[in-house]
Scaffold this motif. Sequence first.
Motif, PDB file in Angstrom:
ATOM      1  N   UNK A  36       0.838  -1.203   0.000  1.00 32.45           N
ATOM      2  CA  UNK A  36       0.000   0.000   0.000  1.00 32.45           C
ATOM      3  C   UNK A  36       0.871   1.251   0.000  1.00 32.45           C
ATOM      4  N   UNK A  37       1.937   1.241   0.809  1.00 35.17           N
ATOM      5  CA  UNK A  37       2.851   2.389   0.832  1.00 35.17           C
ATOM      6  C   UNK A  37       3.525   2.573  -0.524  1.00 35.17           C
ATOM      7  N   UNK A  38       4.019   1.485  -1.104  1.00 34.93           N
ATOM      8  CA  UNK A  38       4.731   1.581  -2.377  1.00 34.93           C
ATOM      9  C   UNK A  38       3.821   2.039  -3.513  1.00 34.93           C
ATOM     10  N   UNK A  39       2.519   1.854  -3.352  1.00 38.12           N
ATOM     11  CA  UNK A  39       1.586   2.233  -4.411  1.00 38.12           C
ATOM     12  C   UNK A  39       0.907   3.575  -4.167  1.00 38.12           C
ATOM     13  N   UNK A  40       1.353   4.325  -3.165  1.00 33.08           N
ATOM     14  CA  UNK A  40       0.873   5.698  -3.043  1.00 33.08           C
ATOM     15  C   UNK A  40       1.399   6.491  -4.239  1.00 33.08           C
ATOM     16  N   UNK A  41       0.638   7.451  -4.736  1.00 34.61           N
ATOM     17  CA  UNK A  41       1.029   8.156  -5.967  1.00 34.61           C
ATOM     18  C   UNK A  41       2.426   8.766  -5.905  1.00 34.61           C
ATOM     19  N   UNK A  42       2.785   9.344  -4.757  1.00 32.47           N
ATOM     20  CA  UNK A  42       4.093  10.000  -4.659  1.00 32.47           C
ATOM     21  C   UNK A  42       5.238   8.991  -4.754  1.00 32.47           C
ATOM     22  N   UNK A  43       5.071   7.843  -4.097  1.00 29.88           N
ATOM     23  CA  UNK A  43       6.126   6.828  -4.139  1.00 29.88           C
ATOM     24  C   UNK A  43       6.199   6.205  -5.531  1.00 29.88           C
ATOM     25  N   UNK A  44       5.054   5.932  -6.128  1.00 24.89           N
ATOM     26  CA  UNK A  44       5.050   5.370  -7.477  1.00 24.89           C
ATOM     27  C   UNK A  44       5.755   6.299  -8.458  1.00 24.89           C
ATOM     28  N   UNK A  45       5.581   7.598  -8.268  1.00 30.91           N
ATOM     29  CA  UNK A  45       6.196   8.568  -9.174  1.00 30.91           C
ATOM     30  C   UNK A  45       7.720   8.563  -9.072  1.00 30.91           C
ATOM     31  N   UNK A  46       8.253   8.151  -7.929  1.00 30.99           N
ATOM     32  CA  UNK A  46       9.710   8.088  -7.765  1.00 30.99           C
ATOM     33  C   UNK A  46      10.330   6.945  -8.556  1.00 30.99           C
ATOM     34  N   UNK A  47       9.528   5.927  -8.886  1.00 23.77           N
ATOM     35  CA  UNK A  47      10.005   4.783  -9.666  1.00 23.77           C
ATOM     36  C   UNK A  47      11.190   4.090  -8.985  1.00 23.77           C
ATOM     37  N   UNK A  48      11.082   3.924  -7.669  1.00 23.44           N
ATOM     38  CA  UNK A  48      12.168   3.320  -6.903  1.00 23.44           C
ATOM     39  C   UNK A  48      12.233   1.816  -7.139  1.00 23.44           C
ATOM     40  N   UNK A  49      13.444   1.307  -7.242  1.00 25.33           N
ATOM     41  CA  UNK A  49      13.638  -0.141  -7.310  1.00 25.33           C
ATOM     42  C   UNK A  49      13.719  -0.679  -5.883  1.00 25.33           C
ATOM     43  N   UNK A  50      12.786  -1.553  -5.528  1.00 27.86           N
ATOM     44  CA  UNK A  50      12.691  -2.073  -4.165  1.00 27.86           C
ATOM     45  C   UNK A  50      12.316  -3.550  -4.228  1.00 27.86           C
ATOM     46  N   UNK A  51      12.907  -4.346  -3.338  1.00 27.02           N
ATOM     47  CA  UNK A  51      12.581  -5.768  -3.247  1.00 27.02           C
ATOM     48  C   UNK A  51      12.147  -6.115  -1.831  1.00 27.02           C
ATOM     49  N   UNK A  52      11.159  -7.001  -1.734  1.00 27.13           N
ATOM     50  CA  UNK A  52      10.727  -7.564  -0.456  1.00 27.13           C
ATOM     51  C   UNK A  52      11.100  -9.039  -0.443  1.00 27.13           C
TER      52      UNK A  52
END
Length: 230
Positions: A36-52
């Motif tokens: 949910x955090x990663x899919x907030x509009x501001x975070x999505x716009x950053x296009x960060x590469x992240x792995x869980x």
Amino acid sequence: MFVSFADELPANFSKYQTHYAFKCDHAEKCAAAFDKYMNTPEVKAMNLEVDLYALEHQGWNEATHQVSYYYKDANEYAMAGNFYSTSKAGLTFRNTMNKLGAEIIMSSMTRHIAANVSDNPGSELVTVNWDMNVSNPVEFLPLWIELSKSTEKYDWNADGCGVQQHILGNNGNGITHNVWCVFSSPQAALSFLDNYIATPEFAEYSTKVGDHRTFLRSHMSFLLKEYNPD
């Protein structure tokens, strides 16, 4: 393809990485909160590469999962950290994790100093990590590079391997560097582990590197979710 820190890393390769190993007894709910955090509009716009990841075979603490961020430069790191620390979305995520009883066990920052990646890598489903204390990086790194190149000829070789230098964080007792290798499946990872230690190349490497590094611990991680892979 081979690159080292002294050369220019590929355009899609991260220079800095931050890792947060945490304990969560409600894995699905913790993963959903992070998604949910990663899919907030501001975070999505950053296009960060992240792995869980789910962590396996690391018996030194109670961490069950890990989130790793991969930053191409210091600006990307600063932007992501500022939003996480000051935004309502970041606060909501932290509150949710606290309610679930999740606990950060380890937090560290690393940077890539070398990597050897296949031109046609498979999916990075499984990662094997070896943590170590390197007393002489100047001597250690060329020996690791030589070993990594020498195993390219084997059909059981990893899809990619690299070396990270630990530069910040509570990463354990005496860890200065870690070596990682990625594989498309648990079977491929186990085939590598079965074979590499018996090669003459590894025997020669072990003899030469013994005075320059001390092995501390190892573990395996399974990729649960990746965001913006490149």
